[in-house]
Design a protein around this motif. Structure first.
Motif, PDB file in Angstrom:
ATOM      1  N   VAL A 306       0.828  -1.213   0.000  1.00 54.36           N
ATOM      2  CA  VAL A 306       0.000   0.000   0.000  1.00 54.36           C
ATOM      3  C   VAL A 306       0.863   1.264   0.000  1.00 54.36           C
ATOM      4  O   VAL A 306       0.754   2.095  -0.914  1.00 54.36           O
ATOM      5  N   PRO A 307       1.777   1.473   0.984  1.00 53.85           N
ATOM      6  CA  PRO A 307       2.633   2.664   0.896  1.00 53.85           C
ATOM      7  C   PRO A 307       3.566   2.646  -0.303  1.00 53.85           C
ATOM      8  O   PRO A 307       3.883   3.704  -0.857  1.00 53.85           O
ATOM      9  N   VAL A 308       4.010   1.468  -0.729  1.00 50.34           N
ATOM     10  CA  VAL A 308       4.873   1.390  -1.916  1.00 50.34           C
ATOM     11  C   VAL A 308       4.128   1.919  -3.145  1.00 50.34           C
ATOM     12  O   VAL A 308       4.670   2.712  -3.925  1.00 50.34           O
ATOM     13  N   LEU A 309       2.879   1.511  -3.319  1.00 50.50           N
ATOM     14  CA  LEU A 309       2.100   1.960  -4.468  1.00 50.50           C
ATOM     15  C   LEU A 309       1.785   3.455  -4.377  1.00 50.50           C
ATOM     16  O   LEU A 309       1.788   4.154  -5.399  1.00 50.50           O
ATOM     17  N   VAL A 310       1.523   3.951  -3.172  1.00 52.45           N
ATOM     18  CA  VAL A 310       1.288   5.392  -3.007  1.00 52.45           C
ATOM     19  C   VAL A 310       2.547   6.172  -3.390  1.00 52.45           C
ATOM     20  O   VAL A 310       2.476   7.202  -4.074  1.00 52.45           O
ATOM     21  N   LEU A 311       3.700   5.671  -2.970  1.00 56.52           N
ATOM     22  CA  LEU A 311       4.963   6.333  -3.297  1.00 56.52           C
ATOM     23  C   LEU A 311       5.204   6.343  -4.806  1.00 56.52           C
ATOM     24  O   LEU A 311       5.579   7.377  -5.390  1.00 56.52           O
ATOM     25  N   LEU A 312       4.991   5.216  -5.452  1.00 56.00           N
ATOM     26  CA  LEU A 312       5.181   5.152  -6.901  1.00 56.00           C
ATOM     27  C   LEU A 312       4.155   6.023  -7.630  1.00 56.00           C
ATOM     28  O   LEU A 312       4.468   6.623  -8.677  1.00 56.00           O
ATOM     29  N   ALA A 313       2.943   6.111  -7.086  1.00 56.57           N
ATOM     30  CA  ALA A 313       1.941   6.989  -7.679  1.00 56.57           C
ATOM     31  C   ALA A 313       2.370   8.454  -7.592  1.00 56.57           C
ATOM     32  O   ALA A 313       2.142   9.236  -8.524  1.00 56.57           O
ATOM     33  N   ALA A 314       3.006   8.829  -6.477  1.00 55.40           N
ATOM     34  CA  ALA A 314       3.502  10.198  -6.335  1.00 55.40           C
ATOM     35  C   ALA A 314       4.583  10.491  -7.364  1.00 55.40           C
ATOM     36  O   ALA A 314       4.606  11.576  -7.976  1.00 55.40           O
ATOM     37  N   GLU A 315       5.485   9.544  -7.577  1.00 55.16           N
ATOM     38  CA  GLU A 315       6.534   9.729  -8.579  1.00 55.16           C
ATOM     39  C   GLU A 315       5.929   9.824  -9.981  1.00 55.16           C
ATOM     40  O   GLU A 315       6.353  10.646 -10.806  1.00 55.16           O
ATOM     41  N   ALA A 316       4.924   8.991 -10.254  1.00 50.87           N
ATOM     42  CA  ALA A 316       4.275   9.014 -11.568  1.00 50.87           C
ATOM     43  C   ALA A 316       3.534  10.327 -11.790  1.00 50.87           C
ATOM     44  O   ALA A 316       3.546  10.883 -12.895  1.00 50.87           O
ATOM     45  N   ALA A 317       2.879  10.840 -10.732  1.00 52.27           N
ATOM     46  CA  ALA A 317       2.157  12.107 -10.855  1.00 52.27           C
ATOM     47  C   ALA A 317       3.122  13.261 -11.101  1.00 52.27           C
ATOM     48  O   ALA A 317       2.846  14.154 -11.908  1.00 52.27           O
ATOM     49  N   HIS A 318       4.259  13.231 -10.411  1.00 52.74           N
ATOM     50  CA  HIS A 318       5.264  14.270 -10.637  1.00 52.74           C
ATOM     51  C   HIS A 318       5.788  14.197 -12.066  1.00 52.74           C
ATOM     52  O   HIS A 318       5.966  15.224 -12.730  1.00 52.74           O
ATOM     53  N   GLU A 319       6.012  13.008 -12.544  1.00 53.54           N
ATOM     54  CA  GLU A 319       6.486  12.811 -13.912  1.00 53.54           C
ATOM     55  C   GLU A 319       5.450  13.314 -14.923  1.00 53.54           C
ATOM     56  O   GLU A 319       5.786  13.969 -15.916  1.00 53.54           O
ATOM     57  N   ARG A 320       4.184  13.047 -14.646  1.00 56.40           N
ATOM     58  CA  ARG A 320       3.102  13.447 -15.563  1.00 56.40           C
ATOM     59  C   ARG A 320       2.956  14.963 -15.615  1.00 56.40           C
ATOM     60  O   ARG A 320       2.484  15.517 -16.624  1.00 56.40           O
ATOM     61  N   SER A 321       3.360  15.654 -14.538  1.00 58.02           N
ATOM     62  CA  SER A 321       3.191  17.103 -14.484  1.00 58.02           C
ATOM     63  C   SER A 321       4.271  17.865 -15.251  1.00 58.02           C
ATOM     64  O   SER A 321       4.172  19.080 -15.418  1.00 58.02           O
ATOM     65  N   ARG A 322       5.295  17.175 -15.713  1.00 59.90           N
ATOM     66  CA  ARG A 322       6.383  17.846 -16.411  1.00 59.90           C
ATOM     67  C   ARG A 322       5.955  18.246 -17.825  1.00 59.90           C
ATOM     68  O   ARG A 322       5.018  17.665 -18.393  1.00 59.90           O
ATOM     69  N   PRO A 323       6.629  19.224 -18.424  1.00 61.66           N
ATOM     70  CA  PRO A 323       6.284  19.631 -19.799  1.00 61.66           C
ATOM     71  C   PRO A 323       6.381  18.460 -20.767  1.00 61.66           C
ATOM     72  O   PRO A 323       7.233  17.578 -20.622  1.00 61.66           O
ATOM     73  N   ALA A 324       5.511  18.457 -21.745  1.00 61.43           N
ATOM     74  CA  ALA A 324       5.440  17.337 -22.693  1.00 61.43           C
ATOM     75  C   ALA A 324       6.762  17.086 -23.399  1.00 61.43           C
ATOM     76  O   ALA A 324       7.100  15.942 -23.731  1.00 61.43           O
ATOM     77  N   ALA A 325       7.531  18.138 -23.617  1.00 64.44           N
ATOM     78  CA  ALA A 325       8.791  17.996 -24.361  1.00 64.44           C
ATOM     79  C   ALA A 325       9.817  17.148 -23.617  1.00 64.44           C
ATOM     80  O   ALA A 325      10.675  16.519 -24.238  1.00 64.44           O
ATOM     81  N   VAL A 326       9.754  17.151 -22.286  1.00 61.51           N
ATOM     82  CA  VAL A 326      10.747  16.398 -21.503  1.00 61.51           C
ATOM     83  C   VAL A 326      10.091  15.271 -20.702  1.00 61.51           C
ATOM     84  O   VAL A 326      10.742  14.602 -19.914  1.00 61.51           O
ATOM     85  N   ARG A 327       8.819  15.075 -20.912  1.00 59.58           N
ATOM     86  CA  ARG A 327       8.091  14.075 -20.123  1.00 59.58           C
ATOM     87  C   ARG A 327       8.443  12.666 -20.581  1.00 59.58           C
ATOM     88  O   ARG A 327       8.544  12.383 -21.770  1.00 59.58           O
ATOM     89  N   LYS A 328       8.635  11.784 -19.639  1.00 61.30           N
ATOM     90  CA  LYS A 328       8.861  10.370 -19.926  1.00 61.30           C
ATOM     91  C   LYS A 328       7.801   9.549 -19.191  1.00 61.30           C
ATOM     92  O   LYS A 328       7.021  10.085 -18.413  1.00 61.30           O
ATOM     93  N   ALA A 329       7.791   8.264 -19.430  1.00 61.76           N
ATOM     94  CA  ALA A 329       6.753   7.414 -18.834  1.00 61.76           C
ATOM     95  C   ALA A 329       7.327   6.360 -17.902  1.00 61.76           C
ATOM     96  O   ALA A 329       6.667   5.374 -17.603  1.00 61.76           O
ATOM     97  N   ARG A 330       8.564   6.572 -17.429  1.00 59.48           N
ATOM     98  CA  ARG A 330       9.213   5.531 -16.639  1.00 59.48           C
ATOM     99  C   ARG A 330       8.435   5.181 -15.375  1.00 59.48           C
ATOM    100  O   ARG A 330       8.185   4.008 -15.089  1.00 59.48           O
TER     101      ARG A 330
END
Length: 416
Positions: A306-330
């Motif tokens: 549960v906390p592991v998935l919340v942590l990874l979701a936070a990283e994914a949300a931060h990644e999604r918020s970046r400009p499209a030109a530098v955004r990745k999907a890792r």
């Protein structure tokens, strides 16, 4: 909130329906109740055998003392109460995970708690915890509540000590506190654990002597190492080698994972200047390490997903918020794979009845040991994240000692 509540309610009703048809023995709850009855009536705690599987008591005497109140109620009532309590604890674990990670925004967290409590029952470790009537969610909440308190709090470490007094494995979090410089909290956890031991020795001296001198070291009381239920490194090695006793190789693998996992946890925590969510990464690495290195980690011990998935979701949300030109999907890929791993029930899909656990072909090894693989990948990702963040910030990969100059003064090392 209304939509989230409706989604959660539908999910829980679907869960109740599935639970009815697959059957729910709640055998661990029955064992806990029998332990409490043994304490209440002065019977030999570690001689008891209950259920059709002749299950024994495996926890320290202090835990059995806490189970005494379960003897005040019938099994039918306990089934409902403990299931409802565990669903509530799932919500509490979500709230504590959000606090640890700092995600999502505060105004969204009540919605997140409701959704996790309703949808999280389909995560295999949570599903199995509910099915067996286990106490893993309660222990995880105790530990996370302690770790999310300020480091200067005088009582920090008490809840970890109590959790360790119940099930031993949480003691690794005291080690995590120690190696990350929270010495007072680590010693508080240790002294609290000692207090649980002394309380058990005072109330149940014979059981305490038997547990700490004999029963603790009898692994046959807990279960077979090789079965797919065991999602530890030792269990994975046993299945890979097709043996019930993987011996020195599994011990060496467990020791290596313990050292590496704690090192990554401490490295992540000490990288807070250059990497956000440092404490969350440290705690999750310590949690994953704890379940990986335990000789036997049943699937329901992995509620730390549960906390592991919340942590990874936070990283994914931060990644999604970046400009499209530098955004990745890792991070979104990592989150998706991890979520799939904890939803897939892979270890139960492979043929494992009878002695088939001993003879799994190579194609079945991955689903049979999906959690150890996920855990090792998580620790690897954590280490790579810290490394990349430090390099990007021009910081040293590790803390280096100050160097003395020719005039005897100390000079900080250059960044590498």
């Amino acid at each position: 909130m209304a939509i989230a509540s409706a989604v959660a309610l539908v999910s829980l009703l679907a869960y109740a329906t599935v639970r009815h048809f697959v059957g729910t023995s709640m055998v661990d709850m029955i064992v806990y109740r029998a332990e409490g009855a043994a304490v209440a009536h002065g019977r030999d705690l570690y001689a008891l055998r209950v259920t059709e599987w002749n299950l024994p008591a495996t926890y320290p005497p202090f835990a059995a003392m806490l189970f005494v109140p379960t003897t005040w109620f019938g099994i039918g009532f306990l089934r409902v109460a403990i299931t409802a309590g565990n669903v509530a604890l799932l919500g509490v674990l979500a709230a504590l995970s959000f606090k640890l990670v700092g995600f999502p925004r505060r105004e969204l967290r009540p919605v997140g708690v409701v959704l996790v409590a309703g949808l999280g029952v389909w995560l295999e470790p949570v599903f199995t915890t509910l099915r067996y009537g286990q106490i893993n969610l309660a222990l995880a909440c105790l530990i996370l509540w302690d770790l999310t308190r300020p480091d200067g709090h005088r009582g920090k470490g008490v809840a970890i000590g109590i959790a360790a007094g119940i099930k031993l494995t949480p003691g690794l979090f005291a080690v995590y506190l120690l190696i990350t410089g929270r010495v007072r909290a680590a010693f508080t956890a240790g002294l609290t654990f000692l207090g649980t031991f002394l309380l058990g020795a005072l109330v149940l001296p014979d059981a305490t002597y038997g547990f700490w001198t004999k029963y603790l070291f009898d692994s046959t009381r807990v279960g077979k190492t090789v079965i797919v239920d065991n999602q530890s490194v030792r269990g994975a090695v046993a299945r890979l080698l097709h043996t019930e006793n993987p011996g020195l190789l599994a011990t060496a693998a467990g020791a290596a994972v313990a050292i590496a996992g704690l090192a990554v946890a401490a490295w992540a925590y000490r990288s807070a200047r250059w990497a956000p969510r440092a404490e969350a990464w440290g705690v999750c690495c310590a949690a994953v390490t704890a379940v990986l290195i335990s000789p036997i980690s049943w699937t329901h011990h992995w509620v730390w997903c549960v906390p592991v998935l919340v942590l990874l979701a936070a990283e994914a949300a931060h990644e999604r918020s970046r400009p499209a030109a530098v955004r990745k999907a890792r991070w979104r890929v990592i989150l998706g794979v991890t979520l799939l791993g904890f939803l897939c029930f892979g270890m139960w899909v492979v043929p494992h009845k009878g002695d088939l656990d001993l003879h799994l072909p190579a194609t079945h090894q991955l689903p049979a040991s999906v959690y150890p693989l996920l855990g090792l990948c998580f620790l690897t990702v954590a280490a790579l994240r810290v490394r990349s963040r430090r390099i990007a910030a021009g910081a040293p990969l590790v803390r280096l000692p100050r160097q003395r100059t020719a005039d005897g003064t100390q000079q900080a090392p250059a960044a590498r």
